[in-house]
Design a protein around this motif. Sequence first.
Motif, PDB file in Angstrom:
ATOM      1  N   PRO A 205      28.181  42.761  44.499  1.00  0.00           N
ATOM      2  CA  PRO A 205      29.086  41.550  44.937  1.00  0.00           C
ATOM      3  C   PRO A 205      29.938  40.723  43.969  1.00  0.00           C
ATOM      4  N   ASP A 206      31.035  40.122  44.617  1.00  0.00           N
ATOM      5  CA  ASP A 206      31.996  39.824  43.459  1.00  0.00           C
ATOM      6  C   ASP A 206      31.222  38.285  43.133  1.00  0.00           C
ATOM      7  N   PRO A 207      31.750  37.925  41.879  1.00  0.00           N
ATOM      8  CA  PRO A 207      31.291  36.597  41.455  1.00  0.00           C
ATOM      9  C   PRO A 207      31.942  35.646  42.149  1.00  0.00           C
ATOM     10  N   GLN A 208      31.134  34.621  42.382  1.00  0.00           N
ATOM     11  CA  GLN A 208      31.817  33.475  43.219  1.00  0.00           C
ATOM     12  C   GLN A 208      32.853  32.680  42.614  1.00  0.00           C
ATOM     13  N   PRO A 209      34.129  32.494  43.389  1.00  0.00           N
ATOM     14  CA  PRO A 209      35.259  32.039  42.823  1.00  0.00           C
ATOM     15  C   PRO A 209      35.027  30.722  41.936  1.00  0.00           C
ATOM     16  N   ASP A 210      35.439  30.682  40.987  1.00  0.00           N
ATOM     17  CA  ASP A 210      35.443  29.709  40.025  1.00  0.00           C
ATOM     18  C   ASP A 210      36.607  28.630  39.817  1.00  0.00           C
ATOM     19  N   PRO A 211      36.494  27.489  40.079  1.00  0.00           N
ATOM     20  CA  PRO A 211      37.400  26.404  40.175  1.00  0.00           C
ATOM     21  C   PRO A 211      38.284  26.590  38.647  1.00  0.00           C
ATOM     22  N   GLN A 212      37.465  26.856  37.705  1.00  0.00           N
ATOM     23  CA  GLN A 212      38.247  26.939  36.329  1.00  0.00           C
ATOM     24  C   GLN A 212      39.164  28.040  36.285  1.00  0.00           C
ATOM     25  N   PRO A 213      40.197  27.917  35.475  1.00  0.00           N
ATOM     26  CA  PRO A 213      41.261  29.212  35.454  1.00  0.00           C
ATOM     27  C   PRO A 213      40.342  30.264  34.602  1.00  0.00           C
ATOM     28  N   GLN A 214      40.485  31.486  34.827  1.00  0.00           N
ATOM     29  CA  GLN A 214      39.834  32.460  34.338  1.00  0.00           C
ATOM     30  C   GLN A 214      40.552  33.128  33.354  1.00  0.00           C
ATOM     31  N   PRO A 215      40.269  33.333  32.193  1.00  0.00           N
ATOM     32  CA  PRO A 215      41.100  34.055  31.203  1.00  0.00           C
ATOM     33  C   PRO A 215      41.378  35.636  31.530  1.00  0.00           C
ATOM     34  N   ASP A 216      40.229  36.118  31.867  1.00  0.00           N
ATOM     35  CA  ASP A 216      40.281  37.655  32.046  1.00  0.00           C
ATOM     36  C   ASP A 216      39.593  37.820  33.703  1.00  0.00           C
ATOM     37  N   PRO A 217      40.595  38.164  34.398  1.00  0.00           N
ATOM     38  CA  PRO A 217      40.278  38.500  36.085  1.00  0.00           C
ATOM     39  C   PRO A 217      39.388  39.614  36.028  1.00  0.00           C
ATOM     40  N   GLN A 218      38.466  39.698  36.779  1.00  0.00           N
ATOM     41  CA  GLN A 218      37.522  40.944  36.738  1.00  0.00           C
ATOM     42  C   GLN A 218      38.175  42.074  37.143  1.00  0.00           C
ATOM     43  N   PRO A 219      38.278  43.207  36.182  1.00  0.00           N
ATOM     44  CA  PRO A 219      39.197  44.444  36.271  1.00  0.00           C
ATOM     45  C   PRO A 219      38.504  45.103  37.442  1.00  0.00           C
ATOM     46  N   GLN A 220      39.437  45.755  38.064  1.00  0.00           N
ATOM     47  CA  GLN A 220      39.044  46.450  39.394  1.00  0.00           C
ATOM     48  C   GLN A 220      38.172  47.693  39.040  1.00  0.00           C
ATOM     49  N   LYS A 221      37.355  47.880  39.851  1.00  0.00           N
ATOM     50  CA  LYS A 221      36.573  48.890  39.528  1.00  0.00           C
ATOM     51  C   LYS A 221      36.782  50.413  40.202  1.00  0.00           C
ATOM     52  N   TYR A 222      36.467  51.459  39.515  1.00  0.00           N
ATOM     53  CA  TYR A 222      36.623  52.890  40.152  1.00  0.00           C
ATOM     54  C   TYR A 222      35.388  53.080  41.041  1.00  0.00           C
ATOM     55  N   ILE A 223      35.778  53.516  42.382  1.00  0.00           N
ATOM     56  CA  ILE A 223      34.679  53.740  43.048  1.00  0.00           C
ATOM     57  C   ILE A 223      34.155  55.281  43.345  1.00  0.00           C
ATOM     58  N   ARG A 224      32.872  55.567  42.776  1.00  0.00           N
ATOM     59  CA  ARG A 224      32.478  56.844  43.190  1.00  0.00           C
ATOM     60  C   ARG A 224      31.884  57.102  44.246  1.00  0.00           C
ATOM     61  N   LYS A 225      32.486  57.934  45.366  1.00  0.00           N
ATOM     62  CA  LYS A 225      32.224  58.236  46.693  1.00  0.00           C
ATOM     63  C   LYS A 225      31.376  59.637  46.804  1.00  0.00           C
ATOM     64  N   ASN A 226      30.677  59.528  47.826  1.00  0.00           N
ATOM     65  CA  ASN A 226      29.917  60.761  48.310  1.00  0.00           C
ATOM     66  C   ASN A 226      30.840  62.037  48.717  1.00  0.00           C
ATOM     67  N   VAL A 227      30.697  63.325  48.081  1.00  0.00           N
ATOM     68  CA  VAL A 227      31.381  64.522  48.133  1.00  0.00           C
ATOM     69  C   VAL A 227      31.296  64.787  49.612  1.00  0.00           C
ATOM     70  N   TRP A 228      30.077  64.488  50.301  1.00  0.00           N
ATOM     71  CA  TRP A 228      30.299  65.098  51.655  1.00  0.00           C
ATOM     72  C   TRP A 228      30.839  64.000  52.773  1.00  0.00           C
TER      73      TRP A 228
ATOM     74  N   LEU B  25      30.601  48.054  33.157  1.00  0.00           N
ATOM     75  CA  LEU B  25      31.156  49.289  33.199  1.00  0.00           C
ATOM     76  C   LEU B  25      32.214  49.284  34.349  1.00  0.00           C
ATOM     77  N   ASP B  26      33.206  50.093  34.192  1.00  0.00           N
ATOM     78  CA  ASP B  26      34.316  49.924  34.990  1.00  0.00           C
ATOM     79  C   ASP B  26      34.285  50.888  36.207  1.00  0.00           C
ATOM     80  N   TYR B  27      33.033  51.289  36.835  1.00  0.00           N
ATOM     81  CA  TYR B  27      32.721  51.970  38.055  1.00  0.00           C
ATOM     82  C   TYR B  27      31.438  51.383  38.752  1.00  0.00           C
ATOM     83  N   GLU B  28      31.658  51.818  40.025  1.00  0.00           N
ATOM     84  CA  GLU B  28      30.292  51.658  40.805  1.00  0.00           C
ATOM     85  C   GLU B  28      30.324  52.702  41.878  1.00  0.00           C
ATOM     86  N   TYR B  29      29.220  52.700  42.476  1.00  0.00           N
ATOM     87  CA  TYR B  29      28.997  53.838  43.653  1.00  0.00           C
ATOM     88  C   TYR B  29      29.349  52.893  44.969  1.00  0.00           C
TER      89      TYR B  29
END
Length: 532
Positions: free
Chosen positions: A8-31, A332-336
């Motif tokens: 789950p993505d973190p809840q939106p924070d009212p404070q300005p975020q210095p580093d936005p959450q980088p996008q994750k690479y998604i590893r998918k099922n080969v089938w 890390l920069d990926y998830e399943y």
Amino acid sequence: MSYPTKTPDPQPDPQPQPDPQPQKYIRKNVWANGGTFDDPTILWYARGVAAMKARALAEPTSWRFYAGIHGFNAQLWTIDGYLSSTDQLPTAQQQQLFWRQCQHGSWYFLPWHRGYLLALEANIRAAVIAAGGPSDWALPYWNYFGGGTQNQLPPAFASPDWPDGTGDNPLFVTQRWGPRDDGDVFVPLDQVSLEALSVPEFDGVPPPGDPGFGGIDTGFSHGGRTHGDLESDPHDLVHVFVGGGNPQRPNLPGLMTNPNSAGLDPIFYLHHSNIDRLWQSWLLEPASEGNPTDANWLNGPAASGQREFVMPWPDGTNYVYTPGDVGDLAQLDYEYDDYTPGAAMEPESVSARRPRRRRTFGAGLESREGAAVASRGRNVELVGANDQQVSVAGRAESRATVRLEEGPRRKMQESIARASQEGPGGGEPDRVLLNLENVRGLSDAAAFEVFVNGRSAGSVALFGVTEATSAEDEHGGAGLNFVLEISGIVDELHLGDELDANALDVRIVPVRNVPEEANVTIGRISVARQGR
Ligand SMILES: [Cu+2]
């Protein structure tokens, strides 16, 4: 329980975020799309593999250099056509830094392979982008437990041709003989299981105790003797069922069958992607105790003066990492796309046939969920052993009698009796472990199912045995150790009043032909109890 399909993505924070959450690479099922070249993820993997294969061996981002990072054997590579007299090997310094790094029989097995996959994936992605492919390409995973035909080798890997009918499909290798050594490549679901996921501890105890979900505490371990539970089953079994052995040349393993050639086969990285995914599935299990917090695990072997974990990055730099750097997927920069361990295990699977303690006793792991779980005992005592070496050859079963010593056997029985009579309050009964000690031989493809008093205790595969048998090996050729939990079997014997006999009957049944020439032997078969 249900498995989240996405962190789950973190809840939106009212404070300005210095580093936005980088996008994750998604590893998918080969089938997910049939496992063919119609799936762009697979097509671009093939093109990336082809690009890496086109590079010279000594280039750190070449396909063969990457395979050498896992393991290298000049003789094997030459026979298989991956090394010729005109090849220039990497320099001695390059080899010392990068090659023969893979961690097996160790609590570093999972984190080392995670960094290896991250680096391979980065190299493939760089090649994909250079060829005009998608910049968010990620390594797929092969979930052989996924149900339907997903235990089969995905079609894109099985044909020597590209979709247009021309040869040179870079995902195809000839040295992939499958579980029956006939070229039909699949994972036999009656020989593998997901039982490792119900083991609470990451790091277990050395033999004859339970090696734990993730393996035992070691230093840098290129070829350890005792594999952790997930490493043994399904990891090792899938390696040797996919690779198999050359039916024409006994003892000549398929690429996946031997750690020194496994990284040459493009399916290797999809198998390990699934193993890496199952690590996260285990962390999501309620009974899981989580990753080790010991500094020796977190900081890795380099912190105590041993080799570091290091991978060539596509930009020419080196990626140096520790288990602590890669233990948490959120960092890390990926998830399943899915963490369900296995969607549809066949009803005839080993785990369905094998008696399991958590079904026998009310005091199983599940009922303790939420309660303050005292960690289970780590004291190990030998209960008995057979009296001579056991040979395994052909398809014939081998038999051994394990005599149980009076004192430890009574202690074991008393703990089981207490737990079964008093239910959840009766305390955790002893775990009972069957050990196959000093398993030696020259066929990594060998695999056998082990039965105790007629009940299946699971299967083992001898992935790495040739190296572990060599006198030049770091352990002097003492062979491999295998540990199978037989608590459920012993519970059943207890409840059926069959445990009073002073011996257990052990049968070793080869699941494929074991070449006579391989001289496969089990030094000793023993039974241990592990408790408080
Ligand atoms: Cu592996």
